[in-house]
Design a protein around this motif. Structure first.
Motif, mmCIF file in Angstrom:
data_model
loop_
_atom_site.group_PDB
_atom_site.id
_atom_site.type_symbol
_atom_site.label_atom_id
_atom_site.label_comp_id
_atom_site.label_asym_id
_atom_site.label_seq_id
_atom_site.Cartn_x
_atom_site.Cartn_y
_atom_site.Cartn_z
ATOM 1 N N ARG A 1 0.853 -1.187 0.000
ATOM 2 C CA ARG A 1 0.000 0.000 0.000
ATOM 3 C C ARG A 1 0.885 1.232 0.000
ATOM 4 N NH1 ARG A 1 -5.594 -0.620 1.027
ATOM 5 N NH2 ARG A 1 -5.559 1.508 0.199
ATOM 6 N N LEU A 2 0.315 2.346 -0.462
ATOM 7 C CA LEU A 2 0.969 3.650 -0.341
ATOM 8 C C LEU A 2 0.378 4.317 0.881
ATOM 9 C CD1 LEU A 2 0.997 4.879 -4.048
ATOM 10 C CD2 LEU A 2 2.813 3.709 -2.780
ATOM 11 N N THR A 3 1.235 4.692 1.809
ATOM 12 C CA THR A 3 0.745 5.240 3.074
ATOM 13 C C THR A 3 0.074 6.595 2.918
ATOM 14 O OG1 THR A 3 2.969 6.067 3.586
ATOM 15 C CG2 THR A 3 2.344 3.920 4.515
ATOM 16 N N CYS A 4 0.359 7.289 1.821
ATOM 17 C CA CYS A 4 -0.313 8.571 1.590
ATOM 18 C C CYS A 4 -1.789 8.379 1.273
ATOM 19 C CB CYS A 4 0.368 9.365 0.477
ATOM 20 S SG CYS A 4 0.178 8.669 -1.190
ATOM 21 N N GLN A 5 -2.180 7.167 0.947
ATOM 22 C CA GLN A 5 -3.560 6.884 0.583
ATOM 23 C C GLN A 5 -4.359 6.255 1.722
ATOM 24 O OE1 GLN A 5 -4.829 7.951 -2.583
ATOM 25 N NE2 GLN A 5 -2.918 9.023 -2.113
ATOM 26 N N LEU A 6 -3.733 6.112 2.877
ATOM 27 C CA LEU A 6 -4.400 5.516 4.036
ATOM 28 C C LEU A 6 -4.697 6.598 5.067
ATOM 29 C CD1 LEU A 6 -2.260 2.275 4.394
ATOM 30 C CD2 LEU A 6 -4.555 2.497 3.389
ATOM 31 N N LYS A 7 -5.941 7.045 5.097
ATOM 32 C CA LYS A 7 -6.379 8.075 6.048
ATOM 33 C C LYS A 7 -6.563 7.425 7.417
ATOM 34 C CE LYS A 7 -7.855 11.793 4.859
ATOM 35 N NZ LYS A 7 -7.219 13.086 4.662
ATOM 36 N N VAL A 8 -5.991 8.033 8.439
ATOM 37 C CA VAL A 8 -6.067 7.490 9.787
ATOM 38 C C VAL A 8 -7.454 7.762 10.386
ATOM 39 C CG1 VAL A 8 -5.101 7.595 12.123
ATOM 40 C CG2 VAL A 8 -3.582 7.733 10.144
ATOM 41 N N THR A 9 -8.074 6.684 10.829
ATOM 42 C CA THR A 9 -9.343 6.741 11.556
ATOM 43 C C THR A 9 -9.185 5.886 12.804
ATOM 44 O OG1 THR A 9 -10.264 4.775 10.502
ATOM 45 C CG2 THR A 9 -10.642 6.901 9.371
ATOM 46 N N ASP A 10 -10.162 5.945 13.700
ATOM 47 C CA ASP A 10 -10.103 5.099 14.890
ATOM 48 C C ASP A 10 -10.044 3.618 14.529
ATOM 49 O OD1 ASP A 10 -10.093 7.276 16.621
ATOM 50 O OD2 ASP A 10 -12.267 7.271 16.879
ATOM 51 N N ALA A 11 -10.605 3.259 13.375
ATOM 52 C CA ALA A 11 -10.600 1.861 12.933
ATOM 53 C C ALA A 11 -9.195 1.360 12.621
ATOM 54 C CB ALA A 11 -11.501 1.699 11.710
ATOM 55 N N LEU A 12 -8.226 2.257 12.440
ATOM 56 C CA LEU A 12 -6.851 1.854 12.144
ATOM 57 C C LEU A 12 -5.997 1.675 13.396
ATOM 58 C CD1 LEU A 12 -7.647 2.368 9.220
ATOM 59 C CD2 LEU A 12 -5.432 3.417 8.887
ATOM 60 N N ASP A 13 -6.604 1.821 14.573
ATOM 61 C CA ASP A 13 -5.853 1.636 15.813
ATOM 62 C C ASP A 13 -5.254 0.232 15.840
ATOM 63 O OD1 ASP A 13 -4.878 2.371 18.379
ATOM 64 O OD2 ASP A 13 -6.501 1.239 19.311
ATOM 65 N N GLY A 14 -3.926 0.157 15.946
ATOM 66 C CA GLY A 14 -3.229 -1.121 15.974
ATOM 67 C C GLY A 14 -2.647 -1.538 14.634
ATOM 68 N N LEU A 15 -2.849 -0.728 13.600
ATOM 69 C CA LEU A 15 -2.305 -1.039 12.273
ATOM 70 C C LEU A 15 -0.796 -1.255 12.350
ATOM 71 C CD1 LEU A 15 -2.622 -1.178 9.131
ATOM 72 C CD2 LEU A 15 -2.194 1.291 9.125
ATOM 73 N N VAL A 16 -0.314 -2.254 11.606
ATOM 74 C CA VAL A 16 1.114 -2.552 11.541
ATOM 75 C C VAL A 16 1.536 -2.523 10.077
ATOM 76 C CG1 VAL A 16 2.911 -4.261 12.003
ATOM 77 C CG2 VAL A 16 1.003 -3.994 13.605
ATOM 78 N N VAL A 17 2.559 -1.727 9.785
ATOM 79 C CA VAL A 17 3.104 -1.645 8.428
ATOM 80 C C VAL A 17 4.613 -1.840 8.486
ATOM 81 C CG1 VAL A 17 1.266 -0.130 7.593
ATOM 82 C CG2 VAL A 17 3.357 0.887 8.473
#
Length: 107
Positions: free
Chosen positions: A84-100
Motif C-alpha cells: 500500500r501507499l501510506t499517503c492513501q491511508l487516512k487514519v481513523t479510529d478503525a486503524l488503531d493497531g495497524l502494523v506496516v
C-alpha cells in the motif's frame, strides 16, 4: 488517538500515536520514522511511501483506487496483496493497531 506500528526493514519498531484525519504517511513523516520518503508530499504521484501491511490488516483497509494501483507498479518489490501507499491511508479510529513494514528501499 490510533496507534500505528511502523517497522523498519531491519526490524526496528516505531509505535506512534497518529491523530485521526492525517494519513499513515504523515504520521511517519511528522515523527521522523525512517524508510518512508514521501517525495511527492502525499499526492499519490510516486511510490516512495510504499509499505507492506500486516496480513491481518489487508481486508480491514479501504480498497486501493486505480491511481494507487498504478503507482504501486513503480514500488520496490510490490506485493499484490500487502503493498500500500501510506499517503492513501487516512487514519481513523478503525486503524488503531495497524502494523506496516517498510521495504528494503524506496524507489
Amino acid at each position: 488517538m490510533p496507534k500505528i506500528t511502523y517497522i523498519e526493514h531491519g526490524g526496528k519498531e516505531h509505535v506512534i500515536d497518529v491523530p485521526t484525519g492525517l494519513t499513515v504517511m504523515e504520521g511517519a513523516r511528522d515523527n521522523g520514522v525512517p524508510g518512508i520518503e514521501a517525495d511527492c508530499g502525499g499526492a499519490c504521484a510516486c511510490s516512495t511511501c510504499h509499505v507492506y501491511v500486516a496480513k491481518e490488516w489487508v481486508e480491514k483497509l479501504p480498497a486501493k483506487d486505480p491511481m494507487e494501483e498504478d503507482m504501486l507498479d513503480f514500488a520496490y518489490e510490490p506485493d499484490a496483496e500487502r503493498s500500500r501507499l501510506t499517503c492513501q491511508l487516512k487514519v481513523t479510529d478503525a486503524l488503531d493497531g495497524l502494523v506496516v513494514q517498510m521495504p528494503e528501499k524506496q524507489i
